[in-house]
Design a protein around this motif. Structure first.
Motif, PDB file in Angstrom:
ATOM      1  N   LEU A 168       0.833  -1.208   0.000  1.00 15.64           N
ATOM      2  CA  LEU A 168       0.000   0.000   0.000  1.00 15.64           C
ATOM      3  C   LEU A 168       0.862   1.251   0.000  1.00 15.64           C
ATOM      4  O   LEU A 168       0.609   2.207  -0.757  1.00 15.64           O
ATOM      5  CB  LEU A 168      -0.917  -0.026   1.228  1.00 15.64           C
ATOM      6  N   TYR A 169       1.894   1.256   0.828  1.00 13.33           N
ATOM      7  CA  TYR A 169       2.810   2.403   0.906  1.00 13.33           C
ATOM      8  C   TYR A 169       3.481   2.646  -0.452  1.00 13.33           C
ATOM      9  O   TYR A 169       3.518   3.782  -0.946  1.00 13.33           O
ATOM     10  CB  TYR A 169       3.853   2.119   1.987  1.00 13.33           C
ATOM     11  N   THR A 170       3.993   1.585  -1.068  1.00  8.51           N
ATOM     12  CA  THR A 170       4.706   1.732  -2.329  1.00  8.51           C
ATOM     13  C   THR A 170       3.785   2.172  -3.448  1.00  8.51           C
ATOM     14  O   THR A 170       4.145   3.035  -4.265  1.00  8.51           O
ATOM     15  CB  THR A 170       5.382   0.394  -2.706  1.00  8.51           C
ATOM     16  N   PHE A 171       2.581   1.607  -3.514  1.00 10.27           N
ATOM     17  CA  PHE A 171       1.641   1.965  -4.575  1.00 10.27           C
ATOM     18  C   PHE A 171       1.220   3.426  -4.452  1.00 10.27           C
ATOM     19  O   PHE A 171       1.180   4.159  -5.452  1.00 10.27           O
ATOM     20  CB  PHE A 171       0.417   1.050  -4.516  1.00 10.27           C
ATOM     21  N   LEU A 172       0.908   3.861  -3.242  1.00  6.48           N
ATOM     22  CA  LEU A 172       0.504   5.259  -3.060  1.00  6.48           C
ATOM     23  C   LEU A 172       1.635   6.217  -3.395  1.00  6.48           C
ATOM     24  O   LEU A 172       1.414   7.280  -3.985  1.00  6.48           O
ATOM     25  CB  LEU A 172       0.030   5.476  -1.622  1.00  6.48           C
ATOM     26  N   MET A 173       2.853   5.847  -3.031  1.00  8.84           N
ATOM     27  CA  MET A 173       3.982   6.758  -3.245  1.00  8.84           C
ATOM     28  C   MET A 173       4.434   6.778  -4.703  1.00  8.84           C
ATOM     29  O   MET A 173       4.602   7.853  -5.293  1.00  8.84           O
ATOM     30  CB  MET A 173       5.149   6.355  -2.342  1.00  8.84           C
TER      31      MET A 173
ATOM     32  N   ARG B 163      -3.741   7.193 -20.105  1.00  5.21           N
ATOM     33  CA  ARG B 163      -3.399   8.590 -19.870  1.00  5.21           C
ATOM     34  C   ARG B 163      -2.475   8.717 -18.664  1.00  5.21           C
ATOM     35  O   ARG B 163      -2.569   7.927 -17.711  1.00  5.21           O
ATOM     36  CB  ARG B 163      -4.658   9.427 -19.677  1.00  5.21           C
ATOM     37  N   PRO B 164      -1.549   9.687 -18.655  1.00  4.51           N
ATOM     38  CA  PRO B 164      -0.527   9.777 -17.590  1.00  4.51           C
ATOM     39  C   PRO B 164      -1.089   9.955 -16.190  1.00  4.51           C
ATOM     40  O   PRO B 164      -0.455   9.556 -15.217  1.00  4.51           O
ATOM     41  CB  PRO B 164       0.311  10.990 -18.015  1.00  4.51           C
ATOM     42  N   ASP B 165      -2.282  10.575 -16.055  1.00  8.14           N
ATOM     43  CA  ASP B 165      -2.825  10.852 -14.720  1.00  8.14           C
ATOM     44  C   ASP B 165      -3.877   9.830 -14.293  1.00  8.14           C
ATOM     45  O   ASP B 165      -4.685  10.105 -13.405  1.00  8.14           O
ATOM     46  CB  ASP B 165      -3.430  12.252 -14.689  1.00  8.14           C
TER      47      ASP B 165
ATOM     48  N   PHE C 271      -3.522  10.338  -8.641  1.00  6.03           N
ATOM     49  CA  PHE C 271      -4.497  11.211  -7.990  1.00  6.03           C
ATOM     50  C   PHE C 271      -3.952  11.837  -6.714  1.00  6.03           C
ATOM     51  O   PHE C 271      -4.640  12.604  -6.052  1.00  6.03           O
ATOM     52  CB  PHE C 271      -5.778  10.429  -7.667  1.00  6.03           C
ATOM     53  N   GLY C 272      -2.711  11.522  -6.369  1.00  6.84           N
ATOM     54  CA  GLY C 272      -2.137  12.067  -5.138  1.00  6.84           C
ATOM     55  C   GLY C 272      -2.115  13.584  -5.092  1.00  6.84           C
ATOM     56  O   GLY C 272      -2.593  14.185  -4.113  1.00  6.84           O
TER      57      GLY C 272
ATOM     58  N   PHE D 259      -3.924  15.517  -2.051  1.00  8.01           N
ATOM     59  CA  PHE D 259      -3.051  16.061  -1.010  1.00  8.01           C
ATOM     60  C   PHE D 259      -2.535  17.467  -1.338  1.00  8.01           C
ATOM     61  O   PHE D 259      -1.945  18.108  -0.472  1.00  8.01           O
ATOM     62  CB  PHE D 259      -1.856  15.121  -0.789  1.00  8.01           C
ATOM     63  N   GLY D 260      -2.707  17.917  -2.560  1.00  6.07           N
ATOM     64  CA  GLY D 260      -2.255  19.254  -2.914  1.00  6.07           C
ATOM     65  C   GLY D 260      -0.751  19.403  -2.809  1.00  6.07           C
ATOM     66  O   GLY D 260       0.014  18.557  -3.285  1.00  6.07           O
TER      67      GLY D 260
END
Length: 855
Positions: free
Chosen positions: A185-190, A691-693, A697-698, A702-703
């Motif tokens: 989870l940590y790696t995927f989000l980062m 598409r790149p995005d 969505f981070g 999180f801005g």
């Protein structure tokens, strides 16, 4: 079976295998081979990913054993021999990956990056792996059986202890699965969702040339925890010297050069960033340091090498004279005739590969290829013997694989230089020899540990050897695919405007391919190696503008996958055959290693740290500090590889590798050129390119925090806190391993859970009272008391409504739990304290024992 007396460290005269030679249990089963092969694929890919990034690997045998125990148990009753076959088959992938990634990627650095494909990697890895397994057969009895008590084989012995504990009811897989889940989870989000920065960095203006950074990945934290604070600290010290001492000094003194580039850079120093300084000046120094450290390690182990070679040859002669007979199941090896025939087949396959399927632009004559094949077998047997014995003496992590590879390359290149074979095709031939020998030595070190594990638990050697051959064959698929994927997925095309006269190229620059297509346009692919005018690398030359327009920066060799050992191998070959090395920088690295050795520090880790990016070593040092904190808190001087923290860290490493590769695949699917490189049906099915995005969505959620260094550090600290929690929580709860054994005893007695927990709490309280009266605080049992107190009280209330028959069942559980308490090894000396004896008697009376149970 679970109560039989057994010790993995019993002296030779008293040792007995856990499963006797007369017993016949399920061992070489289909499910064990399939599960082991899957683990080989997984850990082979993960080892390649982590090794190319971190420059080192960690053993996979214990994590595989832990996972196998739980998975096979979920599918029905399994045997210890089945679990041993699973770990034997699966661990082949990890050791094979280490040998491959240390050498074969040097093809890229030698200027043959276009030939670095799956079908180049696969046969070389396969031949080296088979060679290592076969050559371990004739020396197994000498190293494993006859030297029992003299050679410790630390990893193999620890793995046997884990397998026996699992056979007796222990279950450890929860730690690994938690690491996989949270680390994934940590790696995927980062990395994929870009929720926070992967590398917080600061470049202070008051310290030009320096960079403070940390690559905050889960795999680096896990690797640092496993290798410990000592080794990770030495690695970090090497990084500090390179990034915070040498690079600022280069920046400071380089200002005097003005706009004049200093070789090997083609950019003036005042205009260079810290990453430019690292690529141009630090990497040659680091290569010299690693080469010197590898040779020093080799020289230090020379007495061991000589004795290993003598013992190995003596055992082979005994085999040939027919002195070794298969007295029983646990003495049965692959026949020597098969080993000899297999070696001849490997020579033939090596010759066919080099003669009929040579690397484009590097073809050699048939007799030269035959010489190379024979050389591989000779050096292979030498270093397989050496690797097996050193692995037994010092452990597989201390096996000087890089040093033996350097020695092979230096001997080969010296012969080539004397013979006048100095062209680029002979550099490739030398790499093929060194690569296969390195793979064989790496496999031999791990194979010796696996065979030791099998000997201790009573496995059949010939079945283990066949399992190793299967594991090598299957794992090669994942290793070749992962190397190719990383090289392709991390590559970049960097715009570069460099005028070049294609008709008169500078020294060290050559045309690699006349037609290379990029973005629908045809270019000439040229390669630079050791040139004073063009930096090392591959470039796309446009004949219309008569200049280089792009630098093709391949994934392997970049800052995300620096591959220090492979670059070192390329430097050794080029330095001997072509004398194209920045020798002053290389000698500076050698001098640095000599100074470190004089200070009494083992230089190989320091040299590796001086080569790697600072972000890599800083994150690993954080893991090392975390382990030191855990050891201080639990009052354990040295955590084992089967400790809760180490198993959780293994899960973090696997998660980082798996989800890191997943991120690379997603990046490939987002490449606008992907539709030109894959079949049309795949493009239509997956709607490529994405598409790149799509997953990024981070930043939307999180801005500005997504790019904040502080937020990235905070998330890394949270990941570190999870390691600390799992390590402390399970250590303080009595080493989880023993708790699992206790629960297994409860289940075998048929007791209800609430009564079992209640009695466990009672016994824990008495144990704590005894320990405290004797002046020995026992935080482990105190924690059991706190955790179980509520459940125990609830059990008392429920027990009042139980029938007498059920209460008698609970009494059986009390005896089982308290017998387990004795088995934990908490022996008490009644002569020391009368109060202790009274508490001991109360414990025996409460649990129904008239005397301590036999151990």
């Amino acid at each position: 079976m679970s109560d039989r007396p057994w010790s993995s460290t019993a002296p030779p005269g008293e040792f007995r295998t856990y499963i006797s030679a007369e017993e016949s249990l399920a061992e070489f089963t289909v499910r064990a081979i399939i599960l082991g092969a899957l683990f080989g694929l997984l850990f082979g890919a993960v080892t390649v990913y982590v090794g190319l990034r971190a420059g080192l690997t960690v053993s996979a045998s214990i994590p595989i054993s832990v996972l196998s125990i739980s998975i096979l148990r979920a599918f029905g009753r399994s045997t210890i021999l089945e679990n041993n076959i699973v770990q034997t088959t699966g661990s082949a992938g990890e050791s094979l990956a280490a040998g491959v990634m240390f050498t074969i990627p040097a093809l890229i650095f030698l200027g043959f990056g276009k030939e670095f494909t799956f079908w180049r990697i696969f046969p070389l890895a396969l031949l080296g792996g088979w060679l290592g397994v076969l050559f371990m057969v004739p020396i197994r009895r000498q190293l494993i059986v006859k030297e029992h008590g003299n050679l410790s084989f630390p990893e193999g012995t620890a793995c046997a202890d884990v397998l026996v504990a699992g056979e007796r009811g222990g279950s450890f897989a929860g730690r690994v699965f938690w690491g996989l889940g949270l680390g994934g989870l940590y790696t995927f989000l980062m990395k994929t969702c870009l929720a926070w920065t992967e590398q917080p960095e600061g470049r202070p203006n008051w310290f030009p040339g320096a960079s403070f950074r940390a690559n905050i990945t889960s795999e680096y934290l896990g690797v640092g925890y496993i290798i410990g604070s000592r080794v990770s600290g030495i690695l970090f010290a090497g990084g500090i010297i390179s990034w915070l001492v040498i690079m600022p000094a280069i920046k400071f003194y380089g200002q005097l050069a003005g706009n004049t580039p200093i070789y090997p850079s083609t950019v003036p120093i005042p205009l260079m960033s810290p990453d430019d300084l690292w690529r141009s000046y630090i990497r040659p120094m680091g290569a010299g340091a690693v080469a010197a450290a590898g040779l020093i390690t080799l020289l230090r182990t020379m007495p061991t090498i000589i004795s290993a070679l003598r013992a190995g040859l003596k055992d082979v002669r005994a085999e040939g004279a027919g002195q070794s007979t298969f007295a029983n199941r646990i003495d049965r090896d692959i026949p020597m005739r098969t080993v000899v025939i297999g070696s001849i087949v490997i020579i033939a396959m090596m010759w066919v590969l080099l003669t009929f399927h040579p690397i484009e632009g590097a073809a050699t004559r048939w007799y030269q290829n035959l010489f190379a094949a024979v050389f591989v077998v000779v050096f292979g047997f030498l270093f397989v013997t050496v690797a097996g014995r050193i692995s037994g003496l010092l452990g597989n992590s201390s096996n000087p694989i890089s040093g033996m590879s350097i020695a092979t390359l230096m001997a080969t290149c010296a012969i080539f230089f004397v013979a006048g074979w100095t062209a680029s095709n002979y550099a490739v031939l030398a790499l093929m020899i060194g690569g296969v020998v390195c793979i064989a030595a790496a496999i031999a070190g791990a194979t010796s540990q696996d065979l030791k594990t099998g000997y201790l638990v009573g496995a059949t050697p010939v079945r283990q050897q066949y399992a190793l051959l299967i594991g090598v064959t299957v794992s090669t698929l994942a290793i070749g695919a992962t190397l190719n994927l990383m090289n392709k997925g991390l590559e970049k095309y960097i715009p570069s405007q460099i005028p070049v006269n294609i008709q008169s190229l500078p020294a060290g620059v050559k045309i690699e391919e006349n037609s290379f297509t990029y973005k629908g346009k045809s270019y000439t692919l040229i390669n630079s190696l050791g040139s004073h005018e063009i930096a090392d690398g591959e470039y796309l030359y446009d004949s219309g503008s008569q200049q280089i327009e792009y630098q093709w920066a391949q994934g392997i060799g970049s800052d995300k996958a620096p591959a220090p050992q492979a670059r070192l191998m390329a430097s050794v070959i080029s330095g001997i055959l072509n004398q194209r090395l920045p020798w002053r920088l290389v000698l500076m690295g050698v001098a640095l290693v000599v100074a470190v050795e004089i200070l009494g520090v083992r230089s190989l880790a320091f040299a590796t740290g001086s080569y790697l990016p600072l972000g890599t070593t800083a994150a690993m040092f954080a893991g090392g500090l975390l382990r030191m904190l855990v050891e201080a808190t639990t009052r354990k001087k040295d955590e084992s590889e089967a400790s809760p923290g180490a198993l959780y860290s293994s899960g973090l490493i696997a998660a980082g590798g798996v989800f890191g590769l997943l991120g690379i695949i997603i990046n490939l699917f987002q490449d606008p050129e992907i539709s030109n490189n894959v079949p049309h049906w795949l493009t239509a099915t997956l709607r490529l390119p994405w598409r790149p995005d799509l997953f990024a969505f981070g930043p939307k959620i999180f801005g500005h925090l997504a790019t904040s260094n502080l937020f990235g550090v905070f998330m890394f600290l949270m990941l570190g806190a999870s390691v600390f929690y799992f390590a402390i929580h399970l250590n303080v709860a009595g080493d989880g391993f023993y708790i699992d054994r206790a629960m297994a005893h409860m289940q075998r007695c048929g007791a209800f859970h609430v009564f079992s927990v209640y009695i466990a709490a009672i016994c824990a309280q008495v144990d704590v009272a005894v320990a405290l009266r004797n002046g020995r605080p026992d935080p482990g049992m105190a924690a059991i008391r706190r955790v179980f107190r509520h459940c125990g009280e609830r059990g008392v209330r429920r027990s009042r409504s139980r029938s007498p028959s059920r209460r008698s069942v609970a009494a059986g559980s009390r005896r089982s739990v308290c017998r387990f308490s004795y088995l934990r090894g908490r022996r008490r000396q009644c002569a020391q304290s009368p109060a202790e004896c009274r508490s001991e008697g109360a414990l025996r009376g409460r649990c129904g024992w008239s005397k301590p149970p036999a151990r």
